[in-house]
Design an enzyme around this catalytic site. Structure first.
Site, PDB file in Angstrom:
ATOM      1  N   GLU A 122      14.207   8.505 -11.336  1.00 35.82           N
ATOM      2  CA  GLU A 122      13.307   9.653 -11.175  1.00 35.82           C
ATOM      3  C   GLU A 122      12.580   9.583  -9.836  1.00 35.82           C
ATOM      4  OE1 GLU A 122      11.905  13.116 -11.449  1.00 35.82           O
ATOM      5  OE2 GLU A 122      12.946  12.437 -13.260  1.00 35.82           O
ATOM      6  N   GLU A 178      14.380  15.470  -3.615  1.00 37.99           N
ATOM      7  CA  GLU A 178      13.823  16.821  -3.679  1.00 37.99           C
ATOM      8  C   GLU A 178      12.811  17.065  -2.564  1.00 37.99           C
ATOM      9  OE1 GLU A 178      12.349  17.521  -7.624  1.00 37.99           O
ATOM     10  OE2 GLU A 178      14.361  17.788  -8.433  1.00 37.99           O
ATOM     11  N   GLY A 227       0.824  -1.210   0.000  1.00 36.35           N
ATOM     12  CA  GLY A 227       0.000   0.000   0.000  1.00 36.35           C
ATOM     13  C   GLY A 227       0.855   1.256   0.000  1.00 36.35           C
ATOM     14  N   TRP A 246      19.899   1.687 -26.357  1.00 37.64           N
ATOM     15  CA  TRP A 246      18.984   1.588 -27.497  1.00 37.64           C
ATOM     16  C   TRP A 246      19.736   1.811 -28.807  1.00 37.64           C
ATOM     17  CZ3 TRP A 246      13.519   1.070 -28.256  1.00 37.64           C
ATOM     18  CH2 TRP A 246      12.854   0.596 -27.132  1.00 37.64           C
TER      19      TRP A 246
END
Length: 114
Positions: free
Chosen positions: A64, A71, A11, A107
């Site tokens: 991220e 932050e 959760g 890639w």
């Protein structure tokens, strides 16, 4: 000692994902990553290549998430400008940038190697 609760912890993870989905940077990254993951299904590559390429994209989202955590933590600690706060946020942002660079390199090697 606290008892581990898998459902409770799951959760918390879902709450964290919901926080991330509200972050503009995360949304923009998803805008690019989701179509690339779908594209992988149709590319004529080995399963190992596809796994590495998919992993390189998922790493961007993981980094991220860590950037957002840094932050938010810095913002919790101080609302004033401080050189160390700037360094913490800038280096976390640099980690996101580097994760994007590594995905582009992976890639590129897989799509354009001869």
């Amino acid at each position: 000692m606290k008892k581990y609760n898998l459902f409770k912890n799951a959760g918390y993870a879902i709450e964290g994902l919901l926080v991330l989905l509200k972050e503009r940077a995360f949304q923009l990254e998803l805008l690019f990553i989701i179509p690339l993951l779908i594209l992988l299904i149709f590319l004529d590559l080995t399963p190992i290549q596809k796994s590495i390429m998919a992993g390189s994209l998922i790493i961007i989202l993981i980094v991220e998430a860590l950037n957002t955590a840094v932050e938010n933590t810095v913002d919790l600690i101080t609302d004033k400008w401080h050189e160390l706060a700037k360094k913490a946020k800038d280096t976390a942002s640099a980690a996101v940038f580097l994760s994007i660079v590594q995905a582009v390199v992976i890639w590129g090697f897989n799509l354009f190697s001869f």
